[in-house]
Design a protein around this motif. Structure first.
Motif, short mmCIF file in Angstrom:
data_model
loop_
_atom_site.label_atom_id
_atom_site.label_comp_id
_atom_site.label_asym_id
_atom_site.label_seq_id
_atom_site.Cartn_x
_atom_site.Cartn_y
_atom_site.Cartn_z
N ILE B 97 0.84 -1.20 0.00
CA ILE B 97 0.00 0.00 0.00
C ILE B 97 0.88 1.25 0.00
N LEU B 98 1.90 1.23 0.85
CA LEU B 98 2.82 2.37 0.95
C LEU B 98 3.46 2.67 -0.41
N ILE B 99 3.83 1.60 -1.11
CA ILE B 99 4.52 1.74 -2.39
C ILE B 99 3.58 2.24 -3.49
N THR B 100 2.33 1.73 -3.46
CA THR B 100 1.42 2.04 -4.56
C THR B 100 0.59 3.30 -4.30
N LEU B 101 0.55 3.74 -3.05
CA LEU B 101 -0.26 4.93 -2.72
C LEU B 101 0.10 6.14 -3.59
N PRO B 102 1.41 6.43 -3.78
CA PRO B 102 1.75 7.58 -4.62
C PRO B 102 1.19 7.46 -6.04
#
Lengths: 354, 274
Positions: B97-102
């Motif tokens: 999630i952290l990686i794809t949020l941007p």
């Protein structure tokens, strides 16, 4: 006394709050073939992985070849392991796979390594496939590569984690024979994990039966087979007949009473009177026609034709047990018969507490 | 064969969409680059591009920046993906999630964010100044470093997710086997995980390289007019000078370059695949 190749002292293992190994002590002699046998979840694989250094030991110690290895990482232990999935390195050829432990452990000069690899590949009859990649091999061939890769470095201990369970029945039999031969040729101390009691019995010098993280019973295969010490051992070693009975010492020779008027004679002096559990193997049960002179009265409940044998489920009073008979004489389901069990074949294990 | 015909029937709507919405317009644009107004074949626009030092400079910068961006993504992405693959499933979900949020926020917004952080008086130059590394009034804006930083942040997820997929499919026993055979932890990563993950690294690199070679918003905002890249130049040519045939010729060159990259990739994955 010679030093043990592997020594486990009161080893325990906990995952969080759950203790899966509850104090196992075991000394494995040099050159011995030991099987860790037990049902899934008994901790046998965890124990093996602790010897390999792939699981940390919670308490206790592990000594390999005289070196306390309890806290050593796997690469600094003098061991080799065959995994259930073989774990061959897919990007390397068969030869490179077998060479890998020699290269990583820097054992011998380059030409010695080459010679050693050739030797081991010949031993498992894979010399002609040395330049193939693992995925181009059959399951049995991959298995052989995994074994070759494990024995090539001549480790202090060879660890085998259910290496035969992914093979079909026929291949498994021939691999068992090959493993025995390999063990004889290399003389490597071997620890073999399996859930298959036949495999453990046929391969090992000693069988260690594990149950819920403890050693239930250990001994030579013949001892474990013929003299199970606990109900768990008895049922796991395939002696599936466990009956709770009343032992009566009538005029010297004791007998086990199954129901009023039907008692199985026991060996003299094998148990005192009172409630107890008896066990006997299915193949030791002899079935006789109902009009026979001896034996206790019983009824055939089910009859299963297995090819070389016939399995009967027998009821006698409130008890049920199984019998494995040769197809010479045949009884039908529902038929009344007589049952005889040689007194020496009945073992009284543990008294059931009233 | 009937099943074959059914396959085609199922694929037909997608293929039609691809044909009408992609192949036809792209094809006609590319054709524009090699035709005179009369409709005859001419290599003039392509030759003009390949002979003018200005455009060759743009090409060189585009290639150089794409290579650097790809390398940075791979060097940081491999350890990151490895850690993601080896942590528990719950933590892994959070990292994904952290990686794809941007990815869910607009590229323009994120680029403006970088402009604030990297510009004069921004956070990054401030920190560098307080560490005594740079003078007052230092700015990272309009530098190639700014382009690399902004692009790496945008393309990082593509690299990480490509590598993650491969490492997750790998038998974890392979690493244990390597350890038992005498590898230290780092040796097992280098000699087992890295080679097994190579197809993922190659796929991710290809994705990152082609995307960074054809990106124009972030490079033009962070690099400015003095540091044009090929995609920006195509945009300028088409919108400002309205020289469509020359813009088409530049597109053709970019398209060909990316296509040429695909062939070694296909060969490499075929080798790795069996």
């Amino acid at each position: 006394m010679t030093m043990a190749a592997v020594e486990l002292n009161c080893v325990t293992k906990s995952f969080g709050d759950v203790q899966v190994i509850k104090g196992v002590s075991l000394a494995i002699r040099k050159g011995e073939f030991v099987s860790l046998l037990g049902p899934s979840g008994c901790g046998k694989t965890t124990l093996l992985r602790m010897i390999a250094g792939l699981e940390k030991v919670t308490t206790g110690s592990i000594i390999i070849g005289g070196t306390n290895s309890t806290r050593l990482p796997p690469e600094r232990r003098d061991i080799a392991m065959v995994f259930q999935s073989y774990a061959l390195l897919p990007h390397l050829t068969v030869r490179e796979n077998v060479m890998f432990p020699l290269r990583m452990r820097r054992l011998g000069r380059k030409d010695e390594q080459q010679r050693r690899v050739d030797e081991v590949l010949e031993m498992v009859q894979l010399g002609h496939l040395a330049n193939r990649r693992p995925r181009e091999l059959s399951g049995g061939q991959q298995q052989r590569v995994a074994v070759a890769r494990a024995v090539v470095s001549r480790p202090q201990v060879l660890l085998l984690d259910e290496p035969l369970s992914n093979l079909d029945a026929r291949l498994r039999e021939s691999m068992q024979e090959e493993l025995i031969q390999l063990h004889r040729q290399t003389g490597l101390t071997t620890v073999f994990v399996t859930h298959d009691q036949e495999e453990a019995l046929s391969l090992s010098d000693r069988v260690v039966l594990l149950n819920e993280g403890r050693i239930e019973q250990e001994g030579a295969p013949t001892d474990l087979y013929s003299a199970p010490a606990t109900p768990f051992s008895a049922s796991f070693m395939g002696s599936s007949n466990l009956l709770d009975v009343q032992i009566e010492a009538a005029k010297g020779a004791p007998c086990a009473t199954l129901a009023p008027g039907s008692a199985l004679p026991l060996e003299p002096g094998c148990a005192a009177a009172g409630p107890a559990t008896i066990t006997f193997r299915q193949e030791d049960v002899q079935l006789l026609p109902a009009d026979a002179e001896e034996g206790i009265l019983a009824t055939v409940e089910t009859r299963l034709f297995l090819g070389s044998r016939i399995r009967y489920v027998i009821t006698a009073g409130a008890h049920r047990f199984r019998c494995l008979a040769s197809p010479g004489h045949s009884f039908a389901a529902g038929q009344a018969i007589r049952v005889r069990i040689p007194p020496g074949r009945i073992r009284v294990i543990g008294r059931t507490l009233a | 064969m009937a099943s074959h015909r059914e396959d085609w029937a199922i694929a037909a709507p997608g293929l039609l969409l691809l044909l009408l919405a992609f192949l036809v317009p792209v094809g006609s644009i590319l054709a524009l680059g090699v035709r005179t107004e009369g409709g005859e074949f001419t290599p003039a626009y392509v030759i003009r591009f390949l002979t003018e030092p200005y455009y060759l400079g743009i090409s060189w910068r585009t290639i150089k920046l794409s290579v650097v961006i790809t390398l940075v993504c791979a060097l940081v992405g491999f350890p990151f993906a490895y850690i993601m693959a080896r942590v528990g499933p719950r933590l892994r979900l959070w990292l994904v999630i952290l990686i794809t949020l941007p990815l869910m926020t607009s590229v323009v917004v994120r680029t403006f964010g970088w402009m604030v952080l990297l510009g004069r008086g921004g956070l990054v130059p401030d920190i560098m100044r307080s560490l005594g590394l740079v003078r007052r009034n230092y700015t990272l804006m309009h530098t190639e470093v700014a382009i690399v930083v902004g692009m790496v942040q945008i393309l990082f997820p593509f690299m990480v997710l490509s590598i993650l997929g491969v490492i997750l499919r790998m038998d974890p026993r392979l690493e244990e086997a390597a350890r038992v055979m005498g590898c230290t932890f780092l040796q097992s990563v280098r000699r087992v995980v890295l080679p097994v993950a190579t197809p993922g690294i190659v796929a991710g690199s290809l994705l990152v390289f082609t995307l960074s070679a054809s990106y124009f918003i972030t490079p033009s905002l962070l690099g400015g007019a003095r540091l044009p890249v090929l995609a920006g130049s195509i945009y300028e040519t088409a919108t400002r000078t309205q020289d469509w045939p020359f813009a088409a010729a530049q597109s053709l060159i970019l398209f060909t370059a990316v296509l040429l990259l695909l062939f070694p990739y296909i060969r490499l994955t075929r080798k790795a695949g069996g």
